[in-house]
Scaffold this active site. Structure first.
Site, PDB file in Angstrom:
ATOM      1  N   HIS A 154      -8.013  14.534  12.872  1.00 14.28           N
ATOM      2  CA  HIS A 154      -6.874  14.235  13.644  1.00 14.28           C
ATOM      3  C   HIS A 154      -6.345  12.781  13.159  1.00 14.28           C
ATOM      4  O   HIS A 154      -5.073  12.465  13.714  1.00 14.28           O
ATOM      5  CB  HIS A 154      -7.258  14.134  15.195  1.00 14.28           C
ATOM      6  CG  HIS A 154      -7.460  15.441  15.854  1.00 14.28           C
ATOM      7  ND1 HIS A 154      -6.764  15.994  16.405  1.00 14.28           N
ATOM      8  CD2 HIS A 154      -8.593  16.220  15.485  1.00 14.28           C
ATOM      9  CE1 HIS A 154      -7.308  17.465  16.772  1.00 14.28           C
ATOM     10  NE2 HIS A 154      -8.370  17.435  16.076  1.00 14.28           N
ATOM     11  N   ASP A 363      -0.681   6.220  11.982  1.00 15.84           N
ATOM     12  CA  ASP A 363      -1.237   7.098  12.988  1.00 15.84           C
ATOM     13  C   ASP A 363      -1.392   8.376  12.324  1.00 15.84           C
ATOM     14  O   ASP A 363      -0.319   8.789  11.562  1.00 15.84           O
ATOM     15  CB  ASP A 363      -0.006   7.201  14.079  1.00 15.84           C
ATOM     16  CG  ASP A 363      -0.945   7.549  15.525  1.00 15.84           C
ATOM     17  OD1 ASP A 363      -1.799   8.200  15.424  1.00 15.84           O
ATOM     18  OD2 ASP A 363      -0.206   7.079  16.394  1.00 15.84           O
TER      19      ASP A 363
HETATM   20  O1  F6P Z   1      -6.454   9.956  17.638  1.00 12.19           O
HETATM   21  C1  F6P Z   1      -7.869  10.408  17.552  1.00 12.19           C
HETATM   22  C2  F6P Z   1      -8.475  10.646  18.935  1.00 12.19           C
HETATM   23  O2  F6P Z   1      -9.535  11.536  18.969  1.00 12.19           O
HETATM   24  C3  F6P Z   1      -7.131  11.170  19.720  1.00 12.19           C
HETATM   25  O3  F6P Z   1      -7.251  12.588  19.744  1.00 12.19           O
HETATM   26  C4  F6P Z   1      -7.758  10.718  21.199  1.00 12.19           C
HETATM   27  O4  F6P Z   1      -6.864  10.293  21.894  1.00 12.19           O
HETATM   28  C5  F6P Z   1      -8.423   9.624  20.824  1.00 12.19           C
HETATM   29  O5  F6P Z   1      -8.924   9.525  19.386  1.00 12.19           O
HETATM   30  C6  F6P Z   1      -9.876   9.704  21.718  1.00 12.19           C
HETATM   31  O6  F6P Z   1     -10.443   8.498  21.504  1.00 12.19           O
HETATM   32  P1  F6P Z   1     -11.863   8.180  22.426  1.00 12.19           P
HETATM   33  O7  F6P Z   1     -12.664   9.186  22.583  1.00 12.19           O
HETATM   34  O8  F6P Z   1     -12.298   7.063  21.783  1.00 12.19           O
HETATM   35  O9  F6P Z   1     -11.331   7.897  23.729  1.00 12.19           O
END
Ligand code: F6P
Length: 475
Positions: A154, A363
């Site tokens: 992602h 991003d």
């Molecule tokens: O951008 C990568 C990502 O997996 C997003 O999909 C999500 O918003 C975020 O990171 C989740 O991060 P964490 O699990 O650290 O809250």
């Protein structure tokens, strides 16, 4: 087809933190196909987890495990978010490496594999998400899994010259080649991955259409830009516009125009530069003082990682400086909120905004950019100011594209957005919306799963790619 098994570190159950962009895509795939979503339950424990806990919510089935405290810190705050996150987002200055944290990452991936394995059936299709779980296919194979396994990243994948700052970059690449299909957000990300494969295994390792042939097995790669559910967001935003929280916010503007930003609080989102750009906008266009309000919503996360605590302090200082200098008795230039709102309310806020600022320094995609377009009223749409370093810029070429480091450029883009004639706003919005419709969230999961099914049709060899002599790459 058999069951779809999604695996990600974060799952969107209430007891865990705000799930973010990944959840939007996986939820859509789950709603369309059913199946199981396996991941971390958001809790830490003193010992190894037992069998996963099964939860059924809104007809979707989740299987979750807690993680041992020390392991979680080294895996999640350490290697995943202290090493891979900054590296993959090109922040070498904020990057660190620690052998113990890498070992914990491998251990956490092995633990995920061992708890997932008993839940698997022979016809299942496994889809692993994001940088926390790159080694999962290797671990599943080592424990006997034979199902097709796909991986979607992602976040961005860095160029080789950045990637090789990681002492274990070759192991990470090899782990990615244990999948049957590896998906990226943009062609640039896939290109960086394939370039790194060529450096390690030679140009002949990369075949037509971006397939990789190493160790007697073939790995497909693909580009699957994640999208949004355009119709659902449009409806939810229109409905939320008359909801109490959105109405209250609108009334509090007393006719001023709204500039909005919605980001998880992260140094990669370019919030400091955005705050500085907004200050420069007020300095450069004094006629706008008192005429606009900038609402920045930035829920906290990853606070145990030092860089996140630091950026939080800096943002408080920066917003305070702007408000101290420009605020009036009846006007606050920046409303900076470290809290989250229900998704529908956020869509209502985005619909109400004349300008949306997405100024990420890097991003993978940035779904807020897409949500803003989908949330707008097509008859009187707002304008998106979008970083050219976000994956979304590849599709949303009709946004006002900016370099997120060019704060004066962002200031000028804000002014241009606020003064853009209606006909131009409509034309830009219509073109962006058409792109979103073509590449929506359903297309994202359908294309990935179809390609993974096609990969399943080939005879499977489970031999891992052999690593070249690594000493050659370690200096
Ligand atoms: O951008 C990568 C990502 O997996 C997003 O999909 C999500 O918003 C975020 O990171 C989740 O991060 P964490 O699990 O650290 O809250």
């Amino acid at each position: 087809m058999g069951r779809l098994i999604n695996v990600s570190n974060r799952v969107p159950l209430a007891k865990t933190a705000a799930p973010g962009g990944l959840a939007v895509g996986v939820l859509a795939a789950m709603r369309a196909r059913g199946g199981l979503w396996f991941g971390w339950n958001g809790e830490t424990s003193g010992q190894e987890p037992g069998e996963p806990e099964i939860t059924i919510r809104d007809s979707l089935t989740y299987a979750t495990i807690p993680l041992p405290q020390t392991l979680y810190e080294r895996f999640y705050s350490g290697f995943a978010n202290g090493t891979l996150w900054p590296l993959f987002h090109y922040f070498l200055a904020g990057f660190r490496y620690d052998d113990q944290e890498y070992a914990a990452y491998e251990q956490a991936n092995a633990l995920f594999a061992s708890r997932l394995l008993p839940l698997l059936a022979p016809g299942d299709l496994i889809w692993v998400h994001d940088y926390h779980l790159i080694s999962l296919a290797e671990k599943l194979h080592a424990q006997g899994a034979r199902q097709p396994i796909g991986f979607f990243l992602h976040v961005p994948f860095p160029h080789y010259e950045v990637l090789r700052a990681l002492p274990t970059f070759a192991e990470i690449l090899r782990a990615m080649l244990a999948y049957d299909l590896v998906g990226f957000q943009t062609e640039t990300d896939r290109g960086s991955f394939l370039d790194a494969v060529r450096v390690l295994w030679g140009a002949q390792a990369v075949g037509e259409g971006g397939t990789v042939n190493t160790g007697g097995r073939t790995v497909r790669t693909g580009v699957y830009p994640i999208g949004v559910d355009v119709e659902a967001i449009g409806q939810s935003a229109a409905k939320a516009a008359s909801s109490a929280p959105v109405q209250r916010m609108m009334q509090s503007l007393v006719g001023r125009r709204l500039i909005a930003g919605v980001d998880r609080l992260d140094y990669s989102k370019g919030l400091l530069e955005r705050f500085q750009a907004y200050r420069q906008f007020l300095e450069s266009f004094p006629e706008q003082i008192g005429q606009v309000t900038f609402l920045q919503i930035a829920p906290l996360g990853r606070q145990k990682v030092q860089a996140y605590a630091q950026i939080r302090d800096s943002l408080e200082q920066s917003s305070g400086r702007t408000n101290g200098r420009f605020a009036d008795a009846d006007w606050t230039p920046i409303r900076y909120l470290n809290r989250n709102f229900p998704h529908a309310t956020l869509m209502g806020f985005l619909r109400a905004a004349q300008v949306c600022l997405v100024t990420a320094l890097r991003d993978g995609m940035n779904l807020v950019a897409k949500e803003f377009i989908a949330a707008q009223d097509p008859d009187n749409p707002g304008v998106l100011v979008l970083s050219n370093r976000a994956g979304a810029a590849c599709e949303l070429t009709e946004a006002l594209l900016i370099n997120p480091y060019d704060t004066r450029g962002i200031a000028r883009a804000i002014q241009r957005a606020l003064t853009m004639p209606l006909a131009e706003r409509r034309a830009r919005h219509a073109s962006s919306l058409a792109n979103l419709r073509e590449n929506d969230i359903h297309r994202w999961h359908t294309r990935f799963i179809d390609d993974l099914l096609a990969a399943r049709a080939r005879p499977a060899s489970r031999r891992s790619a052999e690593l070249p002599e690594l000493s050659a790459f370690r200096h």
